[in-house]
Scaffold this active site. Structure first.
Site, PDB file in Angstrom:
ATOM      1  N   GLY A 299       0.839  -1.061   0.016  1.00  0.00           N
ATOM      2  CA  GLY A 299       0.139  -0.077  -0.167  1.00  0.00           C
ATOM      3  C   GLY A 299       0.841   1.499  -0.058  1.00  0.00           C
ATOM      4  O   GLY A 299       1.940   1.444  -0.749  1.00  0.00           O
ATOM      5  N   SER A 300       0.493   2.218   0.655  1.00  0.00           N
ATOM      6  CA  SER A 300       1.004   3.470   0.741  1.00  0.00           C
ATOM      7  C   SER A 300       2.452   3.431   1.299  1.00  0.00           C
ATOM      8  O   SER A 300       3.188   4.634   1.053  1.00  0.00           O
ATOM      9  CB  SER A 300       0.368   4.576   1.470  1.00  0.00           C
ATOM     10  OG  SER A 300      -1.184   4.734   0.992  1.00  0.00           O
ATOM     11  N   THR A 301       2.773   2.689   1.936  1.00  0.00           N
ATOM     12  CA  THR A 301       4.347   2.797   2.542  1.00  0.00           C
ATOM     13  C   THR A 301       5.252   2.471   1.270  1.00  0.00           C
ATOM     14  O   THR A 301       6.469   2.528   1.467  1.00  0.00           O
ATOM     15  CB  THR A 301       4.512   1.445   3.507  1.00  0.00           C
ATOM     16  OG1 THR A 301       3.940   0.295   3.033  1.00  0.00           O
ATOM     17  CG2 THR A 301       3.757   1.947   4.850  1.00  0.00           C
ATOM     18  N   PHE A 302       4.750   2.210  -0.026  1.00  0.00           N
ATOM     19  CA  PHE A 302       5.557   1.830  -0.999  1.00  0.00           C
ATOM     20  C   PHE A 302       5.732   3.174  -1.940  1.00  0.00           C
ATOM     21  O   PHE A 302       6.656   3.513  -2.634  1.00  0.00           O
ATOM     22  CB  PHE A 302       5.161   0.877  -1.874  1.00  0.00           C
ATOM     23  CG  PHE A 302       6.137   0.422  -3.010  1.00  0.00           C
ATOM     24  CD1 PHE A 302       7.151  -0.525  -2.400  1.00  0.00           C
ATOM     25  CD2 PHE A 302       6.063   0.830  -4.250  1.00  0.00           C
ATOM     26  CE1 PHE A 302       7.849  -0.822  -3.829  1.00  0.00           C
ATOM     27  CE2 PHE A 302       7.033   0.416  -5.460  1.00  0.00           C
ATOM     28  CZ  PHE A 302       7.933  -0.692  -4.893  1.00  0.00           C
ATOM     29  N   SER A 355      -0.877  11.279   1.526  1.00  0.00           N
ATOM     30  CA  SER A 355      -0.973  10.042   1.038  1.00  0.00           C
ATOM     31  C   SER A 355      -1.986   9.733  -0.202  1.00  0.00           C
ATOM     32  O   SER A 355      -2.836   8.889  -0.374  1.00  0.00           O
ATOM     33  CB  SER A 355      -1.594   8.845   2.126  1.00  0.00           C
ATOM     34  OG  SER A 355      -1.183   7.442   1.688  1.00  0.00           O
TER      35      SER A 355
END
Length: 581
Positions: A299-302, A355
């Site tokens: 998800g958004s951590t990438f 994000s």
């Protein structure tokens, strides 16, 4: 006539002794030849086989048990060690005292009731196992009783003094003393000392004579396998993780702390876990560390890595603007921001702060799909890390033809969906942003050290592989800093320290395709600190319930771990940020 008869008798009388002598001589000669032939047969013909039989009767070959090497953490704290324990057997038929008396004497030492022991003694006359894995102290107390019919059989047992603290990393050994999980499994060759076969002669009464024991055999090496793990930090991370799992009734979670400079792992926690001293009572699923055995969509951590790819490729600049309309249509698939809000014209830093899925899609659309896919392969997506921990799973990335032929694939990859990796691999990728752009291999084994702390052996690490330029890495770090100072990662702020980070609240992929509607994975990746980046701290919590987001579940865990890291490593406060025109 009579004279003739007398002569015949006298002649026979004189002939018989000579015949007998001849007969005796012949027999003796035949016996001598027989003895000589038998001696020849024994000493020449069958001598080798007789010698082999004699050796088998007189010699005994033994492979004595040699304790495994201990496992210690980076500070020398023991994580696993072999200890001498005893199994207690009783043989009631050899008792010289009554069963009641013996049961009464053994009960307080074994912490059992005398009634239960007496019942056990009545089961049969010999070979009754009363207790296993008795400590040396307990065995000595029993031996001092000098009771007949009591037998103490020594053996070695693997002890894990920290219990469940490092089970995710260390693993355990089975009843045959063979590693089954963790370092105990992957580093079996380093932990097993060399076992030599002993040749010992046996006297006529069966007594073993140690005349063939090699010199120094009884003196095994004092080497210990030292890990990069820090037990103090591991304890702090497990405590913070357990608290949030309980608070949000989550399924499971993991915390990773990596030194981005060399890839060494200071923390690798999975929860729930097990006690390796009692592994037989635990669920089999707990024996694998899901931080490197299970895949998930990040998800958004990438997103910070996608920003780095775009900057390094030159298709965007830090001040480039993208129109976030709140939603976007890619073919027949609608894509929207998690909060359904439109943020207007925003730059890459603001995309990370909010994000923004739409902003990320528009940014990555500036790059040709073939070029984008090449960058993903360069990062190692779809590949195995080949770390020194076992049972690692390779990530999953769609093939290049499918990725480049469908516009939805690059679009979903832009905000961290459509591919999968392990939490450990994501930590490795964020380390490239912390160390100036180099891909380092995560590892846990520091080497073999003797009791004086001298290095005997250390693993050969793969050379860091350049991915991003130091300038790109630093720019992305500063953007991630705004996520903590102004954006979704505010709950990870630490007074006096410049923390970079990124939250993630991802849909959970279903094994049958699509995504679960009622399950998600929350995560947060933090880097300490922006002015002197070194440590990557990552938390992933699977299926939390309630008001669960990366900012409410995972970020506070990372903050707690970073505060413990600051105290343990004595990291000084960040220098005040100098304003630039």
């Amino acid at each position: 006539m009579q004279n003739s008869k007398l002569k015949t008798q006298n002649s026979t009388h004189f002939q018989r002794p000579g015949f007998r002598l001849l007969l005796i001589w012949v027999i003796m000669m035949a016996g001598s030849f027989g003895l000589l032939f038998n001696l020849y047969r024994l000493q020449v013909v069958i001598s080798p086989s007789l010698e082999e039989k004699a050796r088998q009767q007189q010699m005994i070959y033994m492979r004595p048990f040699i304790p495994r090497r201990p496992i210690v953490d980076r500070n020398g704290n023991v994580l696993a060690v072999d200890r001498r324990v005893y199994t207690l057997y009783v043989h009631p038929k050899l008792f010289k005292l009554s069963k009641v008396t013996i049961a009464t004497q053994l009960a307080p030492i074994l912490d059992k009731s005398s009634t239960d022991l007496e019942t056990l003694f009545n089961k049969r006359n010999t070979g009754i196992q009363v207790s296993g894995s008795l400590t040396e102290d307990t065995a000595n107390k029993i031996a001092q009783l000098s009771l007949d019919g009591i037998e103490l059989i020594p053996k070695y047992s693997r002890l894990y003094p920290q219990q469940e603290l490092a089970a995710d990393v260390v693993g355990y050994v089975n009843v045959d003393h063979q590693g089954q999980a963790g370092i105990e499994y992957s580093q079996e060759k380093l932990l097993e000392r060399e076992i030599r076969t002993l040749r010992m002669s046996r006297a006529g009464n069966g007594t073993l004579m140690p005349d063939h024991i090699p010199e120094g055999f009884l003196h095994s090496d004092d080497l210990r396998l030292q890990l990069t793990l820090d037990s103090r930090l591991q304890r702090a991370a497990r405590s913070a993780l357990k608290q949030k799992i309980k608070e949000f009734n989550a399924k499971r979670g993991t915390v990773i702390v990596m030194d981005a400079l060399d890839g060494s792992l200071l923390v690798l926690v999975s929860e729930p876990t097990y006690n390796p001293n009692q592994y037989s009572t635990s669920e089999i699923s707990l024996f694998k560390n899901w931080a490197l055995a299970d895949l998930y969509e990040p998800g958004s951590t990438f997103k910070p890595l996608n920003v780095a790819i775009a900057l390094e490729s030159g298709v965007v600049r830090p001040d480039s603007l993208f129109n976030d309309t709140g939603s976007i249509q890619i073919g027949r698939w609608p894509i929207a921001n998690y909060d359904k809000k439109a943020h207007g014209m925003i730059n890459p830093a603001q995309i990370l702060q909010h994000s923004s899925n739409v902003g990320m899609v528009r940014m990555m659309q500036q790059m040709q799909p073939e070029v984008y896919y090449g960058w993903l392969e360069r990062l190692g997506l779809g590949q195995r890390l080949e770390t020194d921990l076992p049972f690692e799973t390779a990530g999953q990335l769609k093939n290049q033809r499918k990725f480049t032929s469908s516009p939805i694939e690059p679009a979903t990859t832009a905000f961290g969906q459509g591919f999968s990796l392990t939490p450990l691999q994501l930590a490795q990728l964020h380390a490239t942003l912390a160390n100036g752009g180099k891909l380092v291999m995560p590892y846990m084994v520091q080497g073999l050290f003797d009791s004086q702390g001298q290095l005997y052996w250390q693993p050969r690490l793969s050379a860091p592989r350049p991915i991003f330029s130091p300038e790109t890495s630093q720019k992305v770090l500063e953007m991630m800093e705004t996520v903590v100072s102004q954006g979704t990662g505010k709950t990870a702020q630490i007074s006096g320290y410049r923390v970079a980070g990124k939250t993630g609240t991802a849909q959970k992929a279903s094994p049958t395709g699509g995504y679960f509607t009622n399950a998600k994975i929350t995560s947060f990746v933090g880097i300490l600190s922006v002015d002197s980046p070194r440590y990557v701290v990552m938390a992933v919590v699977d299926e939390p319930k309630g008001n669960a987001f990366g900012s409410t579940v995972a970020a506070p865990i990372v903050k707690s771990v970073m505060e413990a890291l600051i105290a343990i490593e004595q990291i000084p406060p960040s220098q005040p940020k100098v304003a630039t025109e």
